[in-house]
Design a protein around this motif. Structure first.
Motif, PDB file in Angstrom:
ATOM      1  N   THR A 152     -22.104 -27.221 -10.535  1.00  0.00           N
ATOM      2  CA  THR A 152     -21.239 -28.126  -9.762  1.00  0.00           C
ATOM      3  C   THR A 152     -20.472 -29.069 -10.679  1.00  0.00           C
ATOM      4  O   THR A 152     -19.293 -29.372 -10.442  1.00  0.00           O
ATOM      5  CB  THR A 152     -22.072 -28.933  -8.760  1.00  0.00           C
ATOM      6  N   THR A 153     -21.131 -29.513 -11.725  1.00  0.00           N
ATOM      7  CA  THR A 153     -20.478 -30.453 -12.647  1.00  0.00           C
ATOM      8  C   THR A 153     -19.390 -29.766 -13.469  1.00  0.00           C
ATOM      9  O   THR A 153     -18.295 -30.308 -13.644  1.00  0.00           O
ATOM     10  CB  THR A 153     -21.522 -31.064 -13.598  1.00  0.00           C
ATOM     11  N   ILE A 154     -19.697 -28.553 -13.965  1.00  0.00           N
ATOM     12  CA  ILE A 154     -18.739 -27.854 -14.831  1.00  0.00           C
ATOM     13  C   ILE A 154     -17.563 -27.310 -14.019  1.00  0.00           C
ATOM     14  O   ILE A 154     -16.400 -27.534 -14.349  1.00  0.00           O
ATOM     15  CB  ILE A 154     -19.439 -26.716 -15.594  1.00  0.00           C
ATOM     16  N   MET A 155     -17.866 -26.578 -12.924  1.00  0.00           N
ATOM     17  CA  MET A 155     -16.819 -25.929 -12.131  1.00  0.00           C
ATOM     18  C   MET A 155     -16.313 -26.870 -11.039  1.00  0.00           C
ATOM     19  O   MET A 155     -16.301 -26.549  -9.853  1.00  0.00           O
ATOM     20  CB  MET A 155     -17.343 -24.627 -11.516  1.00  0.00           C
ATOM     21  N   SER A 156     -15.855 -28.015 -11.446  1.00  0.00           N
ATOM     22  CA  SER A 156     -15.281 -28.982 -10.507  1.00  0.00           C
ATOM     23  C   SER A 156     -13.789 -28.717 -10.341  1.00  0.00           C
ATOM     24  O   SER A 156     -13.203 -27.875 -11.030  1.00  0.00           O
ATOM     25  CB  SER A 156     -15.511 -30.404 -11.023  1.00  0.00           C
ATOM     26  N   GLN A 157     -13.179 -29.453  -9.424  1.00  0.00           N
ATOM     27  CA  GLN A 157     -11.739 -29.290  -9.219  1.00  0.00           C
ATOM     28  C   GLN A 157     -10.944 -29.677 -10.465  1.00  0.00           C
ATOM     29  O   GLN A 157      -9.838 -29.167 -10.680  1.00  0.00           O
ATOM     30  CB  GLN A 157     -11.288 -30.138  -8.032  1.00  0.00           C
ATOM     31  N   ARG A 158     -11.521 -30.534 -11.274  1.00  0.00           N
ATOM     32  CA  ARG A 158     -10.834 -30.950 -12.506  1.00  0.00           C
ATOM     33  C   ARG A 158     -10.688 -29.795 -13.483  1.00  0.00           C
ATOM     34  O   ARG A 158      -9.815 -29.827 -14.361  1.00  0.00           O
ATOM     35  CB  ARG A 158     -11.609 -32.100 -13.158  1.00  0.00           C
ATOM     36  N   LEU A 159     -11.516 -28.767 -13.357  1.00  0.00           N
ATOM     37  CA  LEU A 159     -11.390 -27.578 -14.206  1.00  0.00           C
ATOM     38  C   LEU A 159     -10.706 -26.432 -13.472  1.00  0.00           C
ATOM     39  O   LEU A 159      -9.871 -25.721 -14.056  1.00  0.00           O
ATOM     40  CB  LEU A 159     -12.771 -27.121 -14.678  1.00  0.00           C
ATOM     41  N   CYS A 160     -11.023 -26.237 -12.179  1.00  0.00           N
ATOM     42  CA  CYS A 160     -10.493 -25.091 -11.433  1.00  0.00           C
ATOM     43  C   CYS A 160      -8.978 -25.151 -11.292  1.00  0.00           C
ATOM     44  O   CYS A 160      -8.291 -24.133 -11.488  1.00  0.00           O
ATOM     45  CB  CYS A 160     -11.152 -25.027 -10.055  1.00  0.00           C
ATOM     46  N   PHE A 161      -8.452 -26.318 -10.944  1.00  0.00           N
ATOM     47  CA  PHE A 161      -7.002 -26.436 -10.786  1.00  0.00           C
ATOM     48  C   PHE A 161      -6.255 -26.163 -12.101  1.00  0.00           C
ATOM     49  O   PHE A 161      -5.273 -25.406 -12.098  1.00  0.00           O
ATOM     50  CB  PHE A 161      -6.635 -27.817 -10.242  1.00  0.00           C
ATOM     51  N   PRO A 162      -6.672 -26.752 -13.220  1.00  0.00           N
ATOM     52  CA  PRO A 162      -5.992 -26.426 -14.487  1.00  0.00           C
ATOM     53  C   PRO A 162      -6.077 -24.947 -14.857  1.00  0.00           C
ATOM     54  O   PRO A 162      -5.127 -24.395 -15.414  1.00  0.00           O
ATOM     55  CB  PRO A 162      -6.718 -27.290 -15.522  1.00  0.00           C
ATOM     56  N   LEU A 163      -7.202 -24.282 -14.548  1.00  0.00           N
ATOM     57  CA  LEU A 163      -7.321 -22.855 -14.861  1.00  0.00           C
ATOM     58  C   LEU A 163      -6.295 -22.032 -14.094  1.00  0.00           C
ATOM     59  O   LEU A 163      -5.686 -21.090 -14.642  1.00  0.00           O
ATOM     60  CB  LEU A 163      -8.740 -22.358 -14.542  1.00  0.00           C
ATOM     61  N   VAL A 164      -6.076 -22.380 -12.828  1.00  0.00           N
ATOM     62  CA  VAL A 164      -5.074 -21.663 -12.033  1.00  0.00           C
ATOM     63  C   VAL A 164      -3.660 -21.976 -12.525  1.00  0.00           C
ATOM     64  O   VAL A 164      -2.812 -21.090 -12.636  1.00  0.00           O
ATOM     65  CB  VAL A 164      -5.220 -22.021 -10.536  1.00  0.00           C
ATOM     66  N   ILE A 165      -3.427 -23.242 -12.850  1.00  0.00           N
ATOM     67  CA  ILE A 165      -2.106 -23.636 -13.363  1.00  0.00           C
ATOM     68  C   ILE A 165      -1.800 -22.915 -14.669  1.00  0.00           C
ATOM     69  O   ILE A 165      -0.685 -22.413 -14.884  1.00  0.00           O
ATOM     70  CB  ILE A 165      -2.037 -25.163 -13.549  1.00  0.00           C
ATOM     71  N   VAL A 166      -2.795 -22.828 -15.548  1.00  0.00           N
ATOM     72  CA  VAL A 166      -2.621 -22.112 -16.816  1.00  0.00           C
ATOM     73  C   VAL A 166      -2.311 -20.636 -16.562  1.00  0.00           C
ATOM     74  O   VAL A 166      -1.490 -20.029 -17.266  1.00  0.00           O
ATOM     75  CB  VAL A 166      -3.886 -22.266 -17.689  1.00  0.00           C
ATOM     76  N   SER A 167      -2.942 -20.048 -15.541  1.00  0.00           N
ATOM     77  CA  SER A 167      -2.691 -18.647 -15.206  1.00  0.00           C
ATOM     78  C   SER A 167      -1.220 -18.423 -14.851  1.00  0.00           C
ATOM     79  O   SER A 167      -0.618 -17.421 -15.262  1.00  0.00           O
ATOM     80  CB  SER A 167      -3.575 -18.212 -14.031  1.00  0.00           C
ATOM     81  N   TRP A 168      -0.639 -19.358 -14.116  1.00  0.00           N
ATOM     82  CA  TRP A 168       0.760 -19.229 -13.714  1.00  0.00           C
ATOM     83  C   TRP A 168       1.715 -19.556 -14.866  1.00  0.00           C
ATOM     84  O   TRP A 168       2.762 -18.934 -14.997  1.00  0.00           O
ATOM     85  CB  TRP A 168       1.057 -20.143 -12.526  1.00  0.00           C
TER      86      TRP A 168
END
Length: 306
Positions: A152-168
């Motif tokens: 829960t701490t690692i896979m927070s929105q603070r990491l998930c959103f940047p990962l998707v943005i980086v994908s695009w």
């Protein structure tokens, strides 16, 4: 002397105009897509089959997105990535399937130069996004299995959103498109495929394509090979962690979240390996076309079921 000074520039511009006229006449403005290697009498059967597959892809993936949005229990990192993957799959399949179906129905094989360039761009763009999203999902599975207490701490929105943005952001097919726009196509305009595949498109060019091929190799390493290696490393750590589990029941419980993702990865990268690492011979392009159908229609269609 005066007449000579006026004659020389006029002769120069006359030659320039003639050269431009020849270029405009010889430059290809549209291409012919040969389509699928099927007999004319079988067109109707395959048209119905591929139309059903495309509609299943669109409706199935849109249903996934809707369910994830409506059900609060699915607001987890894995389903967050899955919703973006579903949207990308719909877009990826929609780049090639509608044009292929329209050509089969109307028996028209032509596609404009601009349409071909656009198809190359969006095919590469959404294909790259798929690759990065699958890598993010592999990392999510790695954290869930190897570091469950900190998930829960690692896979927070603070990491998930940047990962998707980086994908695009990193899914950049613009460089390929700009390089294609500088090539000349003055001879054969027949593409032995059902869409404008980049490698088949380059073979038609009368210009030097060495820079294009170098960029394909370089960018391919970044957007395909590196993500695939990251996925392998993630599942290597997952496998090593699972082997420490003493019971068979515990192993099955740990592997259950990974099975669907591994299936998608196998289909996606298996098709890429078949297309670009083991291409068909120059005399036969049928295998590449069949694998491309698997890549563009079958894999996006199976994702909702997997």
């Amino acid at each position: 002397m005066i007449s000579y000074s006026f004659t020389l520039p006029s002769l120069f511009w006359s030659k320039q105009k003639n050269r431009m006229r020849r270029d405009n006449q010889s430059r290809v403005s549209k291409f012919l897509l040969l389509g699928l290697p099927i007999q004319p009498e079988q067109q109707g059967i395959y048209y119905t089959l591929f139309l059903d597959m495309y509609l299943t892809t669109v409706l199935g993936n849109l249903l996934i997105i809707l369910l994830i949005r409506l059900d609060s229990r699915l607001h987890t990192p894995m389903y967050f990535f899955l919703s973006h993957l579903a949207f990308t799959d719909v877009s990826f399949s929609s780049i090639t399937a509608p044009k292929m179906l329209m050509n089969m129905q109307t028996h028209s094989q032509s596609i404009s130069y601009a349409g071909c360039i656009s198809q190359v761009y969006f095919f590469l763009f959404f294909g790259d996004i798929d690759s990065f999203l699958l890598t993010s999902m592999a990392y999510d599975r790695y954290v869930a299995i190897c570091h469950p207490l900190h998930y829960t701490t690692i896979m927070s929105q603070r990491l998930c959103f940047p990962l998707v943005i980086v994908s695009w952001v990193f899914a950049n097919a613009l460089l390929h498109t700009l390089l294609l726009a500088h090539l000349f196509f003055c001879g054969d305009n027949t593409i032995p495929h059902f869409f404008c595949d980049l490698s088949a498109f380059l073979k038609l060019s009368s210009s030097d394509t060495s820079i294009n091929e170098l960029v394909i190799l370089t960018v391919g390493v970044v957007v395909t090979t590196l993500p695939f290696v990251c996925i392998l490393v993630s599942y290597g750590h997952i496998g090593a962690n699972i082997l420490r589990v003493p019971s068979t029941k515990g192993i099955c419980k740990a592997l259950s979240p990974c099975g669907s993702h591994l299936s998608v990865v196998s289909l996606y990268y298996g098709a890429i390996i078949g297309l670009y690492f083991f291409p068909s011979s120059r005399n036969s392009n049928d295998k590449d076309v069949i694998v491309a159908v698997l890549h563009t229609l079958v894999t996006p269609m199976l994702n909702p079921y997997i």
